[in-house]
Structures are given as structure tokens and as C-alpha cells.
Design a protein around this motif. Structure first.
Motif, PDB file in Angstrom:
ATOM      1  N   ASP A 123      34.909  57.266  28.093  1.00 20.01           N
ATOM      2  CA  ASP A 123      36.197  57.176  28.898  1.00 20.01           C
ATOM      3  C   ASP A 123      36.411  58.829  29.455  1.00 20.01           C
ATOM      4  O   ASP A 123      36.779  59.128  30.718  1.00 20.01           O
ATOM      5  N   ASN A 140      46.578  52.365  21.506  1.00 24.20           N
ATOM      6  CA  ASN A 140      46.361  52.613  20.201  1.00 24.20           C
ATOM      7  C   ASN A 140      44.810  52.486  19.888  1.00 24.20           C
ATOM      8  O   ASN A 140      44.370  51.314  20.080  1.00 24.20           O
ATOM      9  N   ARG A 141      44.473  53.453  19.199  1.00 28.12           N
ATOM     10  CA  ARG A 141      43.166  53.471  18.830  1.00 28.12           C
ATOM     11  C   ARG A 141      42.940  53.554  17.273  1.00 28.12           C
ATOM     12  O   ARG A 141      41.858  53.494  16.566  1.00 28.12           O
ATOM     13  N   TYR A 142      44.116  53.647  16.851  1.00 25.73           N
ATOM     14  CA  TYR A 142      44.382  53.506  15.299  1.00 25.73           C
ATOM     15  C   TYR A 142      43.414  54.940  14.700  1.00 25.73           C
ATOM     16  O   TYR A 142      43.057  54.935  13.592  1.00 25.73           O
ATOM     17  N   LEU A 143      43.644  55.866  15.423  1.00 28.44           N
ATOM     18  CA  LEU A 143      43.165  57.313  15.162  1.00 28.44           C
ATOM     19  C   LEU A 143      44.217  57.990  14.051  1.00 28.44           C
ATOM     20  O   LEU A 143      45.426  58.005  14.694  1.00 28.44           O
ATOM     21  N   TYR A 150      49.633  50.099  27.080  1.00 22.49           N
ATOM     22  CA  TYR A 150      50.548  51.019  26.330  1.00 22.49           C
ATOM     23  C   TYR A 150      51.931  51.268  26.666  1.00 22.49           C
ATOM     24  O   TYR A 150      52.756  51.046  25.807  1.00 22.49           O
ATOM     25  N   ASP A 185      33.745  54.807  22.875  1.00 18.57           N
ATOM     26  CA  ASP A 185      34.294  54.325  23.949  1.00 18.57           C
ATOM     27  C   ASP A 185      35.312  55.450  24.501  1.00 18.57           C
ATOM     28  O   ASP A 185      35.456  55.707  25.836  1.00 18.57           O
ATOM     29  N   LEU A 186      35.967  56.116  23.538  1.00 18.18           N
ATOM     30  CA  LEU A 186      36.860  57.312  24.046  1.00 18.18           C
ATOM     31  C   LEU A 186      36.001  58.446  24.795  1.00 18.18           C
ATOM     32  O   LEU A 186      36.415  58.952  25.833  1.00 18.18           O
ATOM     33  N   ARG A 191      35.142  52.709  18.594  1.00 20.40           N
ATOM     34  CA  ARG A 191      36.409  53.306  19.416  1.00 20.40           C
ATOM     35  C   ARG A 191      36.117  54.660  19.862  1.00 20.40           C
ATOM     36  O   ARG A 191      36.395  55.009  20.888  1.00 20.40           O
ATOM     37  N   MET A 234      35.537  52.092  13.741  1.00 21.89           N
ATOM     38  CA  MET A 234      36.138  53.290  14.525  1.00 21.89           C
ATOM     39  C   MET A 234      34.963  54.063  15.218  1.00 21.89           C
ATOM     40  O   MET A 234      35.271  54.596  16.104  1.00 21.89           O
ATOM     41  N   ASN A 239      46.198  57.820  20.653  1.00 21.74           N
ATOM     42  CA  ASN A 239      46.765  56.412  20.450  1.00 21.74           C
ATOM     43  C   ASN A 239      47.749  56.016  21.436  1.00 21.74           C
ATOM     44  O   ASN A 239      48.511  55.078  21.287  1.00 21.74           O
TER      45      ASN A 239
END
Length: 611
Positions: free
Chosen positions: A449, A411-414, A474, A445-446, A442, A439, A408
Motif C-alpha cells: 500500500d 486496525n492491523r493489530y500492530l 476505520y 499488505d502495508l 499484514r 502478521m 492501526n
């Protein structure tokens, strides 16, 4: 022992208040110890003399110097009688213990305070990355509020939103009450209240201590001063020693204006200036006086060097921070080859953020060094740990601890619950979020990356994490919450980038980082000697043959937070203290560029160089 005229004037003072202005290297400890001896020779009982200092170490050193003086001259204190040496806290606790029969161990330790606050932090749900630094700052703020008897509802916290500070403050106070403990600041408030309410107890202590000497008086706060004034009545045999130009602890509640107003409180007070500097060359003394003369709220002083001329104060403008560190390392080696011991030299800085790259450069040049402060190393910083976790995941490592660090940030809300094994499978995490399409995006994307990060060189990977992944965003949000300047956090990233730029792979960089950390750990375990690396604050009271002041740039010193006139004067006093640590050679260094941005040389450089 021979004394100069000013020292003799201080020593011959008999009764009533006296203020001794003690410039740098002027022999103030000698004056205090000989003043005590002179009082004894005049028939004052040792038990009637109280000497107050600000640290336990200073109190111990003062007592040791005094007893050594007596021993050298073949004198002894009467049996069963001794001069009282102590800190404000130890003196006030002694008073309270006798009045209230406090049991042993009821004063909360610094570690206990930290533990209390750490628990409240966890219970409140407030997450901070720099927990150690945050707790230390909150402890300072609590002390400041108590020491200045401020209304909590009117206090504006510098470290977090007011509602969080109030919650931490009240939780801490409730825990003290529950455990029946008090802290150092409670000692002050309780002692003040005791003396106000119990005139008989106050009178007993006034009779006991007929002579009071206070060292480093410029560091006193309002409450300490009020209690000392009460203790000194009715004779007011109050002998204060200090230097308003060396007051550098306003953030702890110290008020130099109290020393400046001493003669208003005591119109009959005698004043003497210890105006001969026995430490520094003529050039260092002259440059430091040119600087401090720019402060308006101070006693005007003429200081003369006891030593003759030396080399001019040196100023060098370096291209960037790495070039500055290179310059310092080379000069240190040159001085060592010229006959100076490593221990005779020091590198001083305003904040600890520069110490990491400096330490690495000194290792490269085989220059031994000692860190005076507990400064978090560059690679131990929480931002560095985040970057290392991103790089490790990019290289294919799948430890849960790494995901916990970066999942996060931004923040990815994981949820932590999605990572239920020590080795993480992103397919399993997808399964946890199978009913949440947003999700899935997200996580994709993670994963993309991390693959990109794994293909890049360390320097490029850091820039990708900052800009494309969104780590800078962030940090901006975090800095806003913590009421920090985000540039301080970006500075850590730039230092990491500069270190990483020398390596082709993350693995090579990791080997370098591990070697550095092993060397620092080794140094902590062994009692080493070498060049002193210290913040300007921690260097107060010390002296070195050769001193380097680095990062003499606007925004560093004076610090970017110093915007009010009082703040700027404090920053100038801090630079003055740093300059006056030098006995023979003083080097000032600044950088032309930092983080690829032009930097302005500190105004203090021009002021002390007379340009």
C-alpha cells in the motif's frame, strides 16, 4: 441623552420585578447603565445594587460604561461605596468564600480541569484522536449534569459510551475532593444549599442587595435562576434584560423557557419591549423578523429599524464549497475597493470545518483576516496528520512517529513495541513477528500500500487510502464509538482532497501546507486586524457593516443533529443572531453540491427571504 418611549419606561421603573425584552441593536447596555444611575438619583445606596452578567469581559465592560457615564455627567460615587458588577460565578464565590472561609486558589481552573481529565483518559486506556475537542465536550457535559442536578445513572452521554462518561465524571469529582477544590458548577450547588440551610446568611445578602439587575437573562440556567429568586426576596426588585430570540446556549444548560415563564413566577412584573433597532437597515430587520416568526415558543415582537432602507438581503447559490469561498473573497475585495475597511466585514459560519478553505482563499486574494475562535485548522486536524503520515511513508520516510499514527488506522493489530527505533525498518518489524504468519501478511499488505501511495498524485493517494487501505472503515468505527456523525469526519477528507487536487506531487502540496500554517502562526503572534472569521455563536453581541453567512444548507444550519422541535428552534435563533450582526449589507450563501452530493438549501433562507 434622549431616550425613546420604551427606554424611558424601563428607566422610570422604581420597585418590583421588571422584564425588559431587548431586541438586537436596541441599546440594552445603555438602558442598564442609565437604570443604575437613575436608582442612585432616587436615593438607593451603590452598595445595594448588584449587576450580574455572564462573562467577566461583559461585567468589566458594563462597569466601565457606567463609570464613564458618571464621569461625563460630573458625578461621583460616595467614598468607599461601589456598585457590584460580576458574573454569576464571581458573585456566588464571594458568598461562599465569606461563609466557608475558602482560601485563595481553591477554584479549579479550566486548564486544571483539562489536566485532570486528560490523566484519567490515559489511565482508563480510552484512546481518542480528537483529544482537545473530546475533553472540551466532556467538560461541557459534566457542567450540564451538575448545573441541572441530573442523576448520573440516568444521563445519556453524547460523546462516548455511558460507562466511559461515568468513569471520567467520577474520576474528576474524586480529584476535586482529593485536592480540596471546587469548580464553577459546585459554586452554584453549594450556594443553593447554603441559602436553603442557612436562612440567616440568605437574609443578610438579601438586605445587602436590595436591587438586582441581570443582563442576557435568556442565557440563565435553572440553578442560577433559583438562587437569584432567593436573593431577590422579599422585595423582588429584580430587573432582567434579555431577548428570548437570542438564546443560543441550550447545550450549556441555558433555558429560554425560564424567561418565557418569568411573568408566571412574578405575576406583578412589568414588561417593556425595546423595539427600535439602532443597528441594521430596514431590509435586514425585516428579513430577520420573517425568519424568527417561524419559532413558536417565543414572545411575539414588533421591531422597527431606526435607519432607513438599504440594499436587499442577497442570496447566492454556489456550485460547490470552493466556488463559495471564491465568491466571498471576490466580494470582500470589491467592498474594500468601494471604501469599506476590512475590520467592518465578517464571515460567519455554523461550524469551524469551513474555516480552513476559506482562510486559504482569502490568503490567495490578499484579504487580511482575524479568526475569532480557536478553530482547529484543516491541516492541524488529526485526520490530516494521518493522511500526511501515509503520504510521507509512501514517499520513503520511515519515522517511527509516522508509523505510530497510521499502523492501526485501520486496525492491523500492530504493537508499538514492534517499532523500537526512531527510524523504522519493516524487515526488523517482520523479525518481531517472526512466529506469527498472519502478521507477515499484514505487513506485506502495508508495504505494498505504501509503495502504491508513493506513486500516486496527492488527490488519488487520498482516495486510495480511504477506499483500498480502509481508512473510511476505520473512521466509521471511530465515529460510532464517539457518537459522532461520520459525515463530519468525511468532510475533513473531502476538504483535504479539494486542497490536494491542485498539486501534482505530495512534496508540492506539503510546501503549500507549510506556507499556510506559517501564515496562521504569524497571525496568532501578531495583533492583526482584518475581516473577522467567526462561528455564529462567537459573533453574538458584535456588529459589522457587511456580513456573509456561508454554508446555508440543510444539515449545516440547521445542524443535522437538530431533530427535535426545541433543537430546530435553537438553530433558527442562532441563524437570527447571525443575521442581526449586519448593519448595512447581508449576504447569504449556500452550495449546490458538496462531496459530489447534491445539497439542499437551508429552510432558513426561504423563511427569511419570504419565499
Amino acid at each position: 441623552m434622549e431616550f425613546n418611549e420604551a427606554q424611558n419606561a424601563a428607566l422610570s421603573h422604581r420597585t418590583g420585578p421588571m422584564m425588559v425584552l431587548a431586541g438586537p441593536g436596541s441599546g440594552k447596555t445603555t438602558v442598564i447603565t442609565h437604570r443604575i444611575k437613575r436608582l442612585l438619583e432616587q436615593g438607593v445606596s451603590p452598595s445595594g445594587i448588584l449587576v450580574i452578567t455572564f462573562t467577566k469581559a461583559a461585567a468589566g465592560e458594563m462597569e466601565e460604561r457606567f463609570l464613564s457615564l458618571l464621569e461625563r455627567e460630573g458625578e461621583k460615587l460616595p467614598s468607599g461605596k461601589r456598585v457590584s458588577f460580576g458574573t454569576f460565578h464571581s458573585v456566588f464565590y464571594r458568598i461562599l468564600r465569606l461563609a466557608y472561609r475558602f482560601p485563595a486558589g481553591n477554584v479549579v481552573s479550566e486548564e486544571e480541569k483539562r489536566t485532570f481529565l486528560k490523566r484519567f483518559l490515559a489511565e482508563s486506556g480510552l484512546e481518542v484522536e480528537d483529544e482537545g475537542e473530546f475533553l472540551a465536550s466532556i467538560m461541557n457535559e459534566i457542567s450540564y449534569v451538575k448545573g441541572n442536578r441530573l442523576e448520573l445513572s440516568c444521563y445519556y452521554s453524547q460523546n462516548c459510551p455511558e460507562e466511559w462518561f461515568k468513569r471520567l465524571y467520577e474520576g474528576y469529582e474524586n480529584e476535586l475532593a482529593r485536592t480540596g477544590k471546587i469548580d464553577f458548577d459546585d459554586m452554584l450547588t453549594m450556594c443553593f444549599a447554603l441559602f436553603k440551610e442557612r436562612k440567616d446568611i440568605l437574609a443578610a445578602w438579601q438586605r445587602k442587595f436590595s436591587y438586582i439587575l441581570v443582563d442576557e437573562f435568556q442565557d440563565i440556567n435553572s440553578l442560577q435562576y433559583e438562587i437569584v429568586k432567593m436573593l431577590a426576596l422579599p422585595e423582588n426588585n429584580l430587573f432582567i434584560v434579555g431577548d428570548d430570540d437570542q438564546s443560543i446556549y441550550r447545550f450549556r444548560g441555558a433555558k429560554p423557557e425560564l424567561m418565557l415563564g418569568f411573568e408566571k413566577d412574578y405575576p406583578t412584573a412589568k414588561r417593556v419591549l425595546l423595539g427600535i433597532n439602532y443597528r441594521s437597515t430596514r431590509e435586514v430587520v425585516a428579513a430577520s423578523l420573517r425568519l424568527i416568526a417561524h419559532n413558536r415558543v417565543r414572545f411575539s415582537k414588533e421591531l422597527l429599524p431606526a435607519h432607513g432602507s438599504g440594499r436587499p438581503v442577497d442570496f447566492v447559490l454556489c456550485a460547490n464549497p470552493p466556488a463559495q469561498m471564491e465568491r466571498v473573497a471576490r466580494l470582500l475585495r470589491e467592498y474594500q475597493r468601494a471604501g469599506y475597511e476590512w475590520e467592518q466585514m465578517a464571515v460567519l459560519f455554523r461550524t469551524g470545518t469551513s474555516s480552513g478553505l476559506l482562510a486559504e482563499k482569502l490568503m490567495e486574494y490578499n484579504v487580511p483576516f482575524v479568526l475569532r475562535d480557536v478553530i482547529p485548522g484543516l491541516y492541524s486536524h488529526w485526520i490530516a496528520k494521518d493522511i500526511f503520515s501515509y503520504l510521507a511513508l509512501g514517499a520513503g520516510r520511515r519515522r517511527r512517529s509516522d508509523f505510530f499514527r497510521i499502523m492501526n488506522r485501520p486496525n492491523r493489530y500492530l504493537s508499538r513495541d514492534a517499532f523500537d527505533t526512531s527510524e523504522v525498518s519493516l524487515d526488523a518489524v517482520r523479525g518481531y513477528y517472526r512466529d506469527k504468519d498472519w502478521m507477515e501478511e499484514r505487513l506485506t499488505d502495508l508495504e505494498a500500500d505504501l509503495r502504491t501511495i508513493g506513486r500516486l498524485k496527492p488527490y488519488a493517494a487520498i482516495q486510495y487510502i480511504r477506499q483500498t487501505v480502509g481508512y473510511d472503515r476505520y473512521l466509521k468505527e471511530y465515529a460510532e464509538f464517539r457518537r459522532m456523525d461520520v459525515e463530519e469526519l468525511f468532510d475533513i477528507l473531502w476538504q483535504l482532497s479539494e486542497s490536494a487536487a491542485a498539486f501534482s506531487t505530495a512534496a508540492e502540496w506539503a510546501v503549500h501546507v507549510n506556507r499556510y500554517q506559517e501564515e496562521i502562526a504569524c497571525q496568532k503572534e501578531q495583533e492583526r486586524t482584518g475581516v473577522t472569521l467567526s462561528t455564529m455563536h462567537s459573533a453574538k453581541g458584535l456588529e459589522y457593516a457587511v456580513v456573509f453567512l456561508i454554508d446555508a444548507n440543510e444539515g449545516v444550519v440547521p445542524h443535522h443533529k437538530a431533530v427535535l422541535p426545541a433543537d430546530l428552534e435553537e438553530e433558527r435563533r442562532l441563524f437570527y443572531v447571525a443575521m442581526t450582526r449586519a448593519k448595512e449589507r447581508l449576504h447569504l450563501l449556500a452550495v449546490r453540491e458538496r462531496r459530489r452530493r447534491p445539497q439542499e438549501v437551508s429552510r432558513f433562507v426561504g423563511e427569511c427571504m419570504g419565499t
